[in-house]
Design a protein around this motif. Structure first.
Motif, PDB file in Angstrom:
ATOM      1  N   LYS A 194       5.698  -9.016  12.359  1.00 16.34           N
ATOM      2  CA  LYS A 194       7.096  -8.826  11.962  1.00 16.34           C
ATOM      3  C   LYS A 194       7.195  -8.011  10.691  1.00 16.34           C
ATOM      4  O   LYS A 194       8.192  -7.349  10.441  1.00 16.34           O
ATOM      5  CB  LYS A 194       7.779 -10.179  11.750  1.00 16.34           C
ATOM      6  N   THR A 195       6.170  -8.101   9.853  1.00 18.58           N
ATOM      7  CA  THR A 195       6.163  -7.326   8.613  1.00 18.58           C
ATOM      8  C   THR A 195       5.117  -6.222   8.734  1.00 18.58           C
ATOM      9  O   THR A 195       4.114  -6.391   9.433  1.00 18.58           O
ATOM     10  CB  THR A 195       5.838  -8.229   7.409  1.00 18.58           C
ATOM     11  N   PRO A 196       5.339  -5.074   8.083  1.00 22.04           N
ATOM     12  CA  PRO A 196       4.393  -3.964   8.243  1.00 22.04           C
ATOM     13  C   PRO A 196       3.012  -4.281   7.665  1.00 22.04           C
ATOM     14  O   PRO A 196       2.902  -4.910   6.619  1.00 22.04           O
ATOM     15  CB  PRO A 196       5.066  -2.818   7.479  1.00 22.04           C
ATOM     16  N   LEU A 197       1.994  -3.846   8.400  1.00 22.54           N
ATOM     17  CA  LEU A 197       0.608  -3.978   7.958  1.00 22.54           C
ATOM     18  C   LEU A 197       0.008  -2.577   7.878  1.00 22.54           C
ATOM     19  O   LEU A 197       0.338  -1.717   8.691  1.00 22.54           O
ATOM     20  CB  LEU A 197      -0.187  -4.834   8.940  1.00 22.54           C
ATOM     21  N   PHE A 198      -0.875  -2.367   6.929  1.00 25.09           N
ATOM     22  CA  PHE A 198      -1.434  -1.038   6.686  1.00 25.09           C
ATOM     23  C   PHE A 198      -2.952  -1.110   6.641  1.00 25.09           C
ATOM     24  O   PHE A 198      -3.523  -2.138   6.310  1.00 25.09           O
ATOM     25  CB  PHE A 198      -0.906  -0.484   5.353  1.00 25.09           C
ATOM     26  N   GLN A 199      -3.584   0.034   6.946  1.00 27.52           N
ATOM     27  CA  GLN A 199      -5.029   0.148   6.815  1.00 27.52           C
ATOM     28  C   GLN A 199      -5.361   1.352   5.969  1.00 27.52           C
ATOM     29  O   GLN A 199      -4.706   2.402   6.076  1.00 27.52           O
ATOM     30  CB  GLN A 199      -5.711   0.292   8.183  1.00 27.52           C
ATOM     31  N   ALA A 200      -6.397   1.204   5.154  1.00 23.86           N
ATOM     32  CA  ALA A 200      -6.876   2.272   4.269  1.00 23.86           C
ATOM     33  C   ALA A 200      -5.722   2.809   3.428  1.00 23.86           C
ATOM     34  O   ALA A 200      -4.886   2.047   2.956  1.00 23.86           O
ATOM     35  CB  ALA A 200      -7.566   3.356   5.073  1.00 23.86           C
ATOM     36  N   ASP A 201      -5.607   4.114   3.278  1.00 19.55           N
ATOM     37  CA  ASP A 201      -4.570   4.679   2.422  1.00 19.55           C
ATOM     38  C   ASP A 201      -3.391   5.232   3.224  1.00 19.55           C
ATOM     39  O   ASP A 201      -2.585   5.994   2.719  1.00 19.55           O
ATOM     40  CB  ASP A 201      -5.152   5.774   1.525  1.00 19.55           C
ATOM     41  N   SER A 202      -3.292   4.827   4.492  1.00 20.27           N
ATOM     42  CA  SER A 202      -2.196   5.305   5.336  1.00 20.27           C
ATOM     43  C   SER A 202      -0.861   4.723   4.863  1.00 20.27           C
ATOM     44  O   SER A 202      -0.770   3.578   4.448  1.00 20.27           O
ATOM     45  CB  SER A 202      -2.447   4.896   6.797  1.00 20.27           C
ATOM     46  N   THR A 203       0.196   5.535   4.929  1.00 19.30           N
ATOM     47  CA  THR A 203       1.535   5.063   4.588  1.00 19.30           C
ATOM     48  C   THR A 203       2.291   4.619   5.835  1.00 19.30           C
ATOM     49  O   THR A 203       3.393   4.091   5.732  1.00 19.30           O
ATOM     50  CB  THR A 203       2.340   6.171   3.882  1.00 19.30           C
ATOM     51  N   GLN A 204       1.707   4.853   7.000  1.00 21.55           N
ATOM     52  CA  GLN A 204       2.315   4.435   8.260  1.00 21.55           C
ATOM     53  C   GLN A 204       1.785   3.049   8.641  1.00 21.55           C
ATOM     54  O   GLN A 204       0.583   2.790   8.516  1.00 21.55           O
ATOM     55  CB  GLN A 204       1.970   5.424   9.382  1.00 21.55           C
ATOM     56  N   PRO A 205       2.658   2.145   9.106  1.00 22.59           N
ATOM     57  CA  PRO A 205       2.178   0.825   9.536  1.00 22.59           C
ATOM     58  C   PRO A 205       1.104   0.942  10.616  1.00 22.59           C
ATOM     59  O   PRO A 205       1.201   1.794  11.505  1.00 22.59           O
ATOM     60  CB  PRO A 205       3.439   0.157  10.091  1.00 22.59           C
ATOM     61  N   ALA A 206       0.100   0.108  10.499  1.00 26.78           N
ATOM     62  CA  ALA A 206      -1.006   0.135  11.458  1.00 26.78           C
ATOM     63  C   ALA A 206      -0.581  -0.531  12.761  1.00 26.78           C
ATOM     64  O   ALA A 206       0.061  -1.578  12.748  1.00 26.78           O
ATOM     65  CB  ALA A 206      -2.213  -0.589  10.868  1.00 26.78           C
ATOM     66  N   THR A 207      -0.923   0.088  13.882  1.00 22.52           N
ATOM     67  CA  THR A 207      -0.682  -0.528  15.186  1.00 22.52           C
ATOM     68  C   THR A 207      -1.996  -0.841  15.890  1.00 22.52           C
ATOM     69  O   THR A 207      -2.014  -1.578  16.860  1.00 22.52           O
ATOM     70  CB  THR A 207       0.157   0.394  16.086  1.00 22.52           C
ATOM     71  N   SER A 208      -3.088  -0.266  15.411  1.00 20.37           N
ATOM     72  CA  SER A 208      -4.400  -0.595  15.954  1.00 20.37           C
ATOM     73  C   SER A 208      -5.347  -0.868  14.787  1.00 20.37           C
ATOM     74  O   SER A 208      -5.089  -0.459  13.657  1.00 20.37           O
ATOM     75  CB  SER A 208      -4.936   0.542  16.833  1.00 20.37           C
ATOM     76  N   ILE A 209      -6.433  -1.564  15.088  1.00 17.55           N
ATOM     77  CA  ILE A 209      -7.380  -1.957  14.047  1.00 17.55           C
ATOM     78  C   ILE A 209      -8.568  -1.014  14.059  1.00 17.55           C
ATOM     79  O   ILE A 209      -9.175  -0.786  15.103  1.00 17.55           O
ATOM     80  CB  ILE A 209      -7.852  -3.407  14.267  1.00 17.55           C
ATOM     81  N   ARG A 210      -8.882  -0.474  12.897  1.00 23.29           N
ATOM     82  CA  ARG A 210     -10.113   0.300  12.740  1.00 23.29           C
ATOM     83  C   ARG A 210     -11.159  -0.638  12.139  1.00 23.29           C
ATOM     84  O   ARG A 210     -10.952  -1.198  11.056  1.00 23.29           O
ATOM     85  CB  ARG A 210      -9.872   1.516  11.850  1.00 23.29           C
ATOM     86  N   ILE A 211     -12.252  -0.809  12.869  1.00 21.64           N
ATOM     87  CA  ILE A 211     -13.302  -1.737  12.445  1.00 21.64           C
ATOM     88  C   ILE A 211     -13.883  -1.275  11.104  1.00 21.64           C
ATOM     89  O   ILE A 211     -14.171  -0.097  10.914  1.00 21.64           O
ATOM     90  CB  ILE A 211     -14.425  -1.808  13.508  1.00 21.64           C
ATOM     91  N   GLY A 212     -14.012  -2.213  10.197  1.00 19.78           N
ATOM     92  CA  GLY A 212     -14.585  -1.916   8.886  1.00 19.78           C
ATOM     93  C   GLY A 212     -13.558  -1.623   7.812  1.00 19.78           C
ATOM     94  O   GLY A 212     -13.897  -1.535   6.641  1.00 19.78           O
ATOM     95  N   GLU A 213     -12.271  -1.467   8.199  1.00 14.80           N
ATOM     96  CA  GLU A 213     -11.224  -1.211   7.209  1.00 14.80           C
ATOM     97  C   GLU A 213     -10.309  -2.432   7.094  1.00 14.80           C
ATOM     98  O   GLU A 213      -9.967  -3.051   8.104  1.00 14.80           O
ATOM     99  CB  GLU A 213     -10.385   0.008   7.603  1.00 14.80           C
ATOM    100  N   THR A 214      -9.916  -2.744   5.887  1.00 13.78           N
ATOM    101  CA  THR A 214      -9.077  -3.916   5.649  1.00 13.78           C
ATOM    102  C   THR A 214      -7.644  -3.674   6.132  1.00 13.78           C
ATOM    103  O   THR A 214      -7.079  -2.605   5.896  1.00 13.78           O
ATOM    104  CB  THR A 214      -9.067  -4.262   4.149  1.00 13.78           C
TER     105      THR A 214
END
Length: 196
Positions: free
Chosen positions: A160-180
């Protein structure tokens, strides 16, 4: 993507995520090459758990009791069943969420896995994390659920709330292994695990 992952959730703990339909449980030693290595007095390959549709079946390869009854062949696992391997390694099987066929194994004896984890998720379709007691992983400090679900070889996210990975400003929709994966109250990471 590896079919064996370790998930670290800040403030909650570590969880082993297994994606294969069949997993082997055995003693934690290099030659065993099992999916769930346990530090305990059990065989190198002691038992297997197989997912078949919505059901899970335990196959004893050595001495296994199910709810204190010895089994000598494949047996259906039900919510809250306790398996005893060898001389006292006890694992509880749960399927906490009615809309997901994923299951969770927790060691309820004094033993531990290698690497140490708070639970093993047998990831069928989805993993629900959040404050509700019927989630696969309870994250009591979170306000909302986060869902990780499989689509082909990818792991996707719903929140329901935006989640982000690495330094992306776009909300994450898939998980990249090894990145928080991070959000307002959420922080977790998935890492590949080799066989032990």
């Amino acid at each position: 993507m590896s079919d064996r992952l370790q998930m670290w959730i800040d403030g909650v703990g570590g969880f082993m995520l297994l994606l294969a339909d069949r997993v082997n449980i055995g003693q934690a030693m290099a030659s065993a090459q099992v999916d769930i290595p346990i530090m305990g007095d059990i065989s190198r390959r002691h038992a297997a758990i197989k997912r078949s549709g919505d059901e899970y079946i335990v196959e004893p390869l050595s001495e296994v009791k199910l709810n204190d009854q010895s089994i000598d062949g494949p047996s259906l696992l039900k919510h809250r069943d306790v398996m005893t391997l060898g001389r006292g390694v006890k694992l509880q099987f749960t399927q906490p969420h009615p809309l997901s066929t994923s299951a969770v194994l927790k060691i309820v004896s004094r033993h531990r896995t290698e690497p140490t984890c708070d639970g093993v998720v047998l990831l069928a379709d989805s993993l629900l994390m959040g404050p509700k007691s019927n989630n696969h992983v309870m994250c009591t400090q979170w306000q909302h659920d986060v869902v990780v679900y499989r689509q082909g070889s990818k792991l996707l996210l719903k929140s329901k709330t935006p989640l982000f990975q690495a330094d992306s400003t776009q909300p994450a929709t898939s998980i990249r292994i090894g990145e928080t994966v991070q959000g307002e109250e959420v922080s977790f990471c998935l890492e590949p695990l080799g066989r032990a």
